[in-house]
Design an enzyme around this catalytic site. Structure first.
Site, short mmCIF file in Angstrom:
data_model
loop_
_atom_site.label_atom_id
_atom_site.label_comp_id
_atom_site.label_asym_id
_atom_site.label_seq_id
_atom_site.Cartn_x
_atom_site.Cartn_y
_atom_site.Cartn_z
CE LYS A 256 -3.84 0.21 2.40
NZ LYS A 256 -4.83 0.33 3.50
CD GLU A 262 8.71 -7.28 7.00
OE1 GLU A 262 8.42 -7.67 8.15
OE2 GLU A 262 8.25 -6.21 6.51
N GLY A 316 -5.37 -4.33 4.89
CA GLY A 316 -4.55 -5.35 4.24
C GLY A 316 -5.14 -6.74 4.27
NE ARG A 317 -7.30 -7.40 10.32
CZ ARG A 317 -6.80 -6.21 10.66
NH1 ARG A 317 -5.69 -5.78 10.10
NH2 ARG A 317 -7.44 -5.43 11.51
CD GLU A 403 -2.78 -7.87 11.04
OE1 GLU A 403 -1.61 -8.34 11.06
OE2 GLU A 403 -3.30 -7.38 10.02
CG HIS A 434 -3.88 -39.66 10.87
ND1 HIS A 434 -3.85 -40.95 11.33
CD2 HIS A 434 -4.89 -39.61 9.96
CE1 HIS A 434 -4.78 -41.66 10.71
NE2 HIS A 434 -5.43 -40.87 9.87
CE LYS A 559 5.34 -4.32 9.82
NZ LYS A 559 4.42 -3.64 8.89
#
Length: 621
Positions: A256, A262, A316-317, A403, A434, A559
């Protein structure tokens, strides 16, 4: 929210508010109010706290009644079961294995009304600035609005702007897929690497994983590869680029602000990967951006016309339906396929906005989660899709849920008097059986979401087998929910001649809640429906708990500290020294960083150069 009222007035208000509720629920709510008046158990309630309202207290008291029940008995009531099966446009939801009665639901509806849930839903769809800490509307629903819808922000209809971007994505993806758009050497683009992190990665990856084995979507993607690069770990870089040729690859940078550390390091890495082989001219033909910061996109070297925008009212999510997901996914599957995905999400958006609580699937999902977390005391939830194509659903919903609602203060900044949010995890069945099912059957109680598909994307049936492979999978889907609900008693075990010393180990308490969701198939449309269903479930929880589900300040602190470590690491390596007390780290961090640097066997960087082998996964000699 209700303020504390004089004793006699509380009962009067409650009786009036609950005239439409079931008699039993109204009776219990009145009794709770009288108890509160008589005992004066509460001091002045914090402004806006739902936990100090009478509907919340009524639900706390109601837990005593539910604790007297067992799911094996509740499931014997056919009328209750039918009342707890809800359907909407192909989505089948069975809530009968939740530890609830009709009275529980009425009390939850009272709580929703107390929290002004419908008003908050309306405010979201109207573009009001419900993300108060950032002063923004919350309008991911606008990113999948139909052309004829109208959704306003500050008096402006934003739907035309949304479709302007979507039309641009359609035009661009058609050019790339048809071969009209060629790479710098004249080769067609066959591969796409989407560079982004968090919501710029998890949502698009979920949708891509869900569609890649669908027959129609798969046919549209023949000969094409879509990869995602999120982690700055060089292993992730290596895997994203393995066996890709630069001249046939397009890089989509998704950020954005175009400043995420990163993402931008990975973007610079892939820019170098391209230009080392193809020259600087490759950037214009092989790199595009999804961002709101056109100035930084241009400074990076990407042509402004190759930037696809979105808006600050898209978190964002919640951004997979914007250019964040639509651009890379349209390059892989074609815009027409992805438009079906948008319309599936839009379908459930409409349902969420308009349906009454009693038949509103996201509302019911959210209220039942609140019941499990805040009243029954179950802090976790397992998302268990019996469909391998939904393997990335749980990781995506982990972010959407945790979040959003992992907060310690309410929307007014006041400490919450309860734990909000839930711990989400999951794995496709039957793999999870399992793995961690031992814990959910005989250890901690973890409410489960079982998700099944009626018609599988793929089919395998072997002659001589009594069921197909998908039938076998779904047999487990049906059985596991009942196993959690019913359990197995010592009496049943003794009737099966199980030795006494093994009975404690082989007993199952049962009474462990779950819900079951079935979809008719898993096409792009149903993937959109499922996404919207879970997004709005999270919103319901946040609206009732009174938290801001649309900011994420908890992501920022690490961050900031990482930037300090980054600077000091560079200083120590270029200065050929160790981290010391003057660098202002605590002793633990100081010793650990020095241990790391020593383990790398180098404290200085050599002369500046790019270390970027052509085949990153090629083994050393």
């Amino acid at each position: 929210m209700a303020e504390k009222l004089p004793p006699g007035l509380i009962c009067a208000c409650l009786i009036d508010r609950n005239r439409s509720a079931a008699p039993a629920a109204a009776k219990q709510t009145k009794a709770i109010a009288e108890k509160i008046d008589a005992e004066t158990v509460m001091g002045p309630p914090p402004q806006g706290s739902i936990a100090y309202t009478t509907p919340w207290q009524a639900l706390k008291e109601h837990v005593k009644e539910i604790d007297k029940t067992h799911l094996r008995d509740l499931l014997a009531e056919e009328g209750r079961t039918l009342a707890l099966i809800k359907e909407y446009n192909g989505i089948y939801c069975d809530f009968s294995r939740q530890r609830v009665t009709e009275q529980t639901l009425e009390l939850l509806y009272n709580l929703a009304r107390e929290a002004q849930l419908q008003q908050k839903i309306d405010a979201m769809f109207k573009g009001e600035k419900i993300n108060t800490t950032e002063g923004r509307p919350v309008l991911h629903v606008a990113t999948r609005a139909r052309r004829d819808q109208k959704i306003f922000v500050d008096g402006k209809d934003v739907v035309p702007d949304v479709w302007k971007v979507l039309d641009k994505i359609k035009d661009f993806s058609n050019k790339v897929r048809s071969g009209e758009w060629l790479g710098v050497t004249g080769k067609p683009i066959k591969n796409v690497v989407a560079v982004g992190i968090g919501g710029s990665f998890l949502g698009p990856l979920f949708v891509h994983t869900a569609l890649r084995t669908d027959l129609t979507a798969g046919a549209a993607a023949v000969g094409r590869r879509l990869r995602f690069l999120a982690n700055v770990d060089p292993i992730d870089v290596a895997r994203a680029l393995d066996q890709l040729r630069q001249e046939e690859t397009m890089v989509v940078i998704i950020s954005k602000t175009f400043t995420t550390a990163e993402t931008m390091l990975n973007a610079r890495t892939l820019r170098t990967w391209l230009t080392t082989e193809l020259g600087e001219a490759a950037v214009a033909k092989h790199m595009v951006a999804v961002s709101t910061n056109i100035e930084l996109v241009t400074a990076f070297g990407i042509e402004p016309q190759n930037a696809f925008g979105f808006w600050d009212w898209v978190g964002g999510r919640y951004s997979v339906c914007s250019a964040v997901g639509m651009l890379p996914l349209s390059l892989q599957y074609g815009f027409d396929m992805m438009e079906k995905f948008l319309m599936g999400a839009n379908d459930v958006d409409d349902h969420f906005a308009r349906a009454p609580f009693e038949s509103n699937l996201p509302v019911l999902l959210g209220l039942l989660s609140i019941w499990n977390v805040s009243f029954l005391g179950y802090p976790a939830r397992a998302i268990l899709p019996y469909c391998q194509a939904l393997a990335k659903l749980a990781p995506h919903i982990q972010q959407v849920s945790m979040e959003s609602n992992g907060k310690g203060v309410d929307i007014n900044g006041k400490p919450l008097p309860f734990d909000a949010g839930e711990l989400d995890f999951g794995e496709p069945g039957t793999n999870g059986q399992h793995s961690f099912y031992q814990l959910i059957h005989q250890g901690r109680v973890v409410p489960c979401d079982f998700i099944g598909i009626v018609r599988s994307q793929q089919s395998v049936y072997l002659k001589g087998e009594i069921v197909s492979n998908h039938d076998e999978l779904m047999c487990n889907f049906f059985a596991q929910a009942d196993a959690l609900a019913y359990g197995k008693s010592p009496v049943e075990l003794r009737a099966q001649n199980v030795p006494d010393h093994l009975i404690p180990h082989r007993s199952f308490t049962g009474n462990r809640p779950s819900l079951s969701i079935m979809l008719p198939e898993l096409s792009a449309y149903q993937v959109g429906q499922l996404l919207s269903l879970y997004e709005h479930r999270v919103a319901v929880q946040g609206f009732v708990w009174g938290v801001n589900s649309f900011d994420q300040w908890g992501v920022e602190l690490g961050k900031v500290l990482a930037s300090k470590v980054r600077q000091k690491m560079n200083e120590t390596r270029t200065g050929n020294r160790k981290i010391n007390a003057a660098d202002a780290f605590n002793p633990s961090t100081m010793f650990m960083i020095n241990k790391y640097l020593e383990g790398k066997n180098v404290l200085t960087y050599p002369e500046p150069r790019d270390v970027f082998p052509g085949d990153l996964l090629k083994p050393k000699d």
